[in-house]
Design a protein around this motif. Structure first.
Motif, PDB file in Angstrom:
ATOM      1  N   LEU A 178       0.828  -1.204   0.000  1.00 46.13           N
ATOM      2  CA  LEU A 178       0.000   0.000   0.000  1.00 46.13           C
ATOM      3  C   LEU A 178       0.866   1.259   0.000  1.00 46.13           C
ATOM      4  CD1 LEU A 178      -3.048   0.286  -0.121  1.00 46.13           C
ATOM      5  CD2 LEU A 178      -3.046   0.804   2.309  1.00 46.13           C
ATOM      6  N   ILE A 179       1.998   1.207   0.681  1.00 46.46           N
ATOM      7  CA  ILE A 179       2.932   2.336   0.639  1.00 46.46           C
ATOM      8  C   ILE A 179       3.474   2.502  -0.779  1.00 46.46           C
ATOM      9  CG2 ILE A 179       5.143   3.216   1.514  1.00 46.46           C
ATOM     10  CD1 ILE A 179       4.476   1.683   4.128  1.00 46.46           C
ATOM     11  N   ASP A 180       3.780   1.387  -1.427  1.00 44.42           N
ATOM     12  CA  ASP A 180       4.214   1.450  -2.829  1.00 44.42           C
ATOM     13  C   ASP A 180       3.138   2.082  -3.715  1.00 44.42           C
ATOM     14  OD1 ASP A 180       6.656   0.308  -2.242  1.00 44.42           O
ATOM     15  OD2 ASP A 180       6.103  -1.708  -2.888  1.00 44.42           O
ATOM     16  N   LYS A 181       1.869   1.780  -3.425  1.00 38.71           N
ATOM     17  CA  LYS A 181       0.772   2.359  -4.207  1.00 38.71           C
ATOM     18  C   LYS A 181       0.665   3.862  -3.964  1.00 38.71           C
ATOM     19  CE  LYS A 181      -1.932  -1.884  -4.582  1.00 38.71           C
ATOM     20  NZ  LYS A 181      -3.112  -2.647  -4.138  1.00 38.71           N
TER      21      LYS A 181
ATOM     22  N   LYS B  37      11.498   2.972  -1.902  1.00 37.22           N
ATOM     23  CA  LYS B  37      11.726   4.285  -1.306  1.00 37.22           C
ATOM     24  C   LYS B  37      10.586   4.604  -0.357  1.00 37.22           C
ATOM     25  CE  LYS B  37      11.478   6.163  -5.423  1.00 37.22           C
ATOM     26  NZ  LYS B  37      11.438   7.122  -6.551  1.00 37.22           N
ATOM     27  N   SER B  38      10.683   5.739   0.301  1.00 40.66           N
ATOM     28  CA  SER B  38       9.605   6.234   1.154  1.00 40.66           C
ATOM     29  C   SER B  38       8.910   7.408   0.467  1.00 40.66           C
ATOM     30  CB  SER B  38      10.166   6.696   2.500  1.00 40.66           C
ATOM     31  OG  SER B  38      10.999   7.841   2.322  1.00 40.66           O
TER      32      SER B  38
ATOM     33  N   ILE C 249      -5.093   0.604  -9.547  1.00 42.11           N
ATOM     34  CA  ILE C 249      -3.664   0.389  -9.288  1.00 42.11           C
ATOM     35  C   ILE C 249      -3.386  -1.088  -9.053  1.00 42.11           C
ATOM     36  CG2 ILE C 249      -1.687   1.086  -7.891  1.00 42.11           C
ATOM     37  CD1 ILE C 249      -3.435   3.385  -6.838  1.00 42.11           C
ATOM     38  N   PHE C 250      -2.396  -1.619  -9.756  1.00 42.14           N
ATOM     39  CA  PHE C 250      -1.897  -2.962  -9.458  1.00 42.14           C
ATOM     40  C   PHE C 250      -0.378  -2.903  -9.382  1.00 42.14           C
ATOM     41  CE2 PHE C 250      -0.085  -7.050 -10.568  1.00 42.14           C
ATOM     42  CZ  PHE C 250      -0.700  -7.873  -9.630  1.00 42.14           C
ATOM     43  N   ILE C 251       0.149  -3.287  -8.244  1.00 38.45           N
ATOM     44  CA  ILE C 251       1.596  -3.321  -8.043  1.00 38.45           C
ATOM     45  C   ILE C 251       1.934  -4.658  -7.399  1.00 38.45           C
ATOM     46  CG2 ILE C 251       3.557  -2.298  -6.796  1.00 38.45           C
ATOM     47  CD1 ILE C 251       2.187   0.392  -7.014  1.00 38.45           C
ATOM     48  N   ASP C 252       2.918  -5.348  -7.921  1.00 35.20           N
ATOM     49  CA  ASP C 252       3.322  -6.644  -7.379  1.00 35.20           C
ATOM     50  C   ASP C 252       3.745  -6.510  -5.919  1.00 35.20           C
ATOM     51  OD1 ASP C 252       2.888  -8.092  -9.711  1.00 35.20           O
ATOM     52  OD2 ASP C 252       4.885  -7.649 -10.501  1.00 35.20           O
ATOM     53  N   GLU C 253       3.410  -7.548  -5.157  1.00 34.32           N
ATOM     54  CA  GLU C 253       3.860  -7.591  -3.763  1.00 34.32           C
ATOM     55  C   GLU C 253       5.379  -7.719  -3.718  1.00 34.32           C
ATOM     56  OE1 GLU C 253       2.178  -7.323  -0.991  1.00 34.32           O
ATOM     57  OE2 GLU C 253       0.104  -7.433  -1.699  1.00 34.32           O
ATOM     58  N   ALA C 254       6.003  -6.944  -2.842  1.00 33.49           N
ATOM     59  CA  ALA C 254       7.458  -7.013  -2.679  1.00 33.49           C
ATOM     60  C   ALA C 254       7.778  -7.636  -1.317  1.00 33.49           C
ATOM     61  CB  ALA C 254       8.069  -5.616  -2.767  1.00 33.49           C
ATOM     62  N   PRO C 255       8.873  -8.366  -1.214  1.00 40.56           N
ATOM     63  CA  PRO C 255       9.220  -8.984   0.068  1.00 40.56           C
ATOM     64  C   PRO C 255       9.695  -7.951   1.078  1.00 40.56           C
ATOM     65  CG  PRO C 255      10.981  -9.326  -1.527  1.00 40.56           C
ATOM     66  CD  PRO C 255       9.851  -8.681  -2.282  1.00 40.56           C
ATOM     67  N   GLU C 256       9.479  -8.252   2.348  1.00 42.64           N
ATOM     68  CA  GLU C 256       9.983  -7.392   3.416  1.00 42.64           C
ATOM     69  C   GLU C 256      11.499  -7.535   3.520  1.00 42.64           C
ATOM     70  OE1 GLU C 256       8.455  -5.285   5.325  1.00 42.64           O
ATOM     71  OE2 GLU C 256       6.336  -5.724   4.980  1.00 42.64           O
ATOM     72  N   ASN C 257      12.132  -6.538   4.123  1.00 43.93           N
ATOM     73  CA  ASN C 257      13.566  -6.637   4.385  1.00 43.93           C
ATOM     74  C   ASN C 257      13.821  -7.849   5.277  1.00 43.93           C
ATOM     75  OD1 ASN C 257      16.226  -6.237   5.567  1.00 43.93           O
ATOM     76  ND2 ASN C 257      16.119  -4.139   4.806  1.00 43.93           N
TER      77      ASN C 257
END
Length: 364
Positions: free
Chosen positions: A71-74, A100-101, A302-310
């Protein structure tokens, strides 16, 4: 302020601590759900002053911390690719997305603005009809009425270039998820007073009965927290499991009915992803179909692929109360407020930030 000083009286705090010491007879683990309570515990040194038999476990009560990475990426996508005016509460700007933030996006030229109310964002939309304005609506039940009201306000004023990116999470389902976790060893809870100011206490009675745990609705000042702990300990020592209201000066059993009405007008309950924890059933608010035009997810498709956590960040274990911030190998080293690996080091309600600023456990 006299009002606040009354709840920070050191002599009364000593009396509460003495009564807690005289009441507790065996080890108990108590989870304070809200990050504001965590900060009060750590900032005021209460954890160190409590008897060794009492273990305070920090819960997932930081909405900024549990906002999904995707959601932050979105939000960043809306600000950079869609060139929307992206408005948010200040805590969200420094929470890292996958790349990024929002603060970094702002530094690169995106129009990202810090606001104190979503109604300000509606006004910005009215003043900039050629631009899309999105408010990043994050929070527990506490902030839901204002975010819902902004949608109603925009609809009544026919402000079509306004929408919200909603990430509202609900406390009672989170308590249920914690108790259902096999690693959970919680004996009692301090519930978040500000949430119950809106929603009341009724949803907590079934939880207390089912899991046989005392739940005390508690405020955030030092004496509030100490009294809440004492009330939980008294119940535990007497083998009771009831819902009690320490925050009676603000919280009513039925909550704020007008606030609940506007929430139900705009939002419906849905399953929700919690960052570091996973999906919790019926634990979030989604914008109803009636107001679909004000839902940024649907409006912009909006569609953005899920990214893994650090992989170095253990925020999920911290927010479930399994580990403390100082048990993370990166705490105060590669993970600091100015360069956080995870949201709990960013937010003013995050457990990692509380320990970093107030516990004295950071190596200089």
């Amino acid at each position: 302020m006299k009002y606040l000083s009354e709840y920070r009286d050191p002599e009364l705090a000593k009396k509460y601590l003495e009564e807690i010491k005289n009441t507790v007879s065996r080890p108990w683990s108590i989870m304070e759900v809200c990050g504001g309570q965590t900060h009060s515990l750590v900032k005021n040194g209460i954890i160190e002053m409590l008897p060794d038999k009492i273990t305070m476990i920090h819960g997932p009560g930081c909405p900024v911390c549990v906002t999904p990475l995707n959601l932050i990426d979105k939000a960043i996508h809306l600000a950079t690719e869609k060139e929307a005016i992206l408005c948010s509460f200040g805590d969200m700007l420094r929470v890292p997305g996958s790349q990024k933030s929002l603060l970094q996006a702002k530094a690169e030229g995106a129009d990202v603005r810090i606001l104190y109310s979503p109604l300000e964002a509606v006004k910005i939309a009215e003043e900039n009809p050629e631009k899309e304005v999105v408010f990043f609506a994050v929070g527990f039940e506490t902030t839901a009425p204002a975010n819902a009201l902004s949608v109603v306000h925009a609809d009544r004023r026919n402000v079509k270039n306004y929408s919200i990116l909603a990430s509202h999470v609900l406390v009672p389902p989170a308590i249920k998820a914690v108790m259902d976790d096999k690693e959970s060893q919680i004996d009692g809870f301090l519930a978040a007073g500000h949430v119950c100011t809106i929603m009341g206490n009724t949803e907590y009675h079934p939880l207390s009965t089912k899991y046989k745990v005392p739940i005390v609705v508690t405020g955030f000042e030092p004496l509030d927290v100490l009294q809440g702990i004492l009330m939980v300990i008294r119940q535990l020592e007497q083998s009771k499991s009831e819902v009690e209201n320490q925050y009676a000066r603000i919280v009513r059993e039925e909550g704020n009915l007008d606030a609940q009405k506007v929430i139900n007008e705009v939002f419906e309950v849905r399953n929700q992803m919690w960052r570091g924890i996973g999906e919790i059933p019926d634990s979030g608010y989604a914008v109803r179909d009636k107001y679909a035009g004000y839902d940024a997810i649907r409006k912009f498709d909006i569609f953005i692929d899920e990214a893994p956590e650090n992989p170095l960040c253990i925020s999920g274990q911290i927010m479930k109360g399994i580990k403390k911030p100082y048990e993370c190998s990166q705490f105060g080293k590669t993970c600091k407020p100015e360069n956080p690996l995870g949201a709990p080091m960013v937010s003013s309600e995050g457990a990692c930030a509380a320990y970093y600023h107030f516990s004295g456990m950071v190596e200089i």
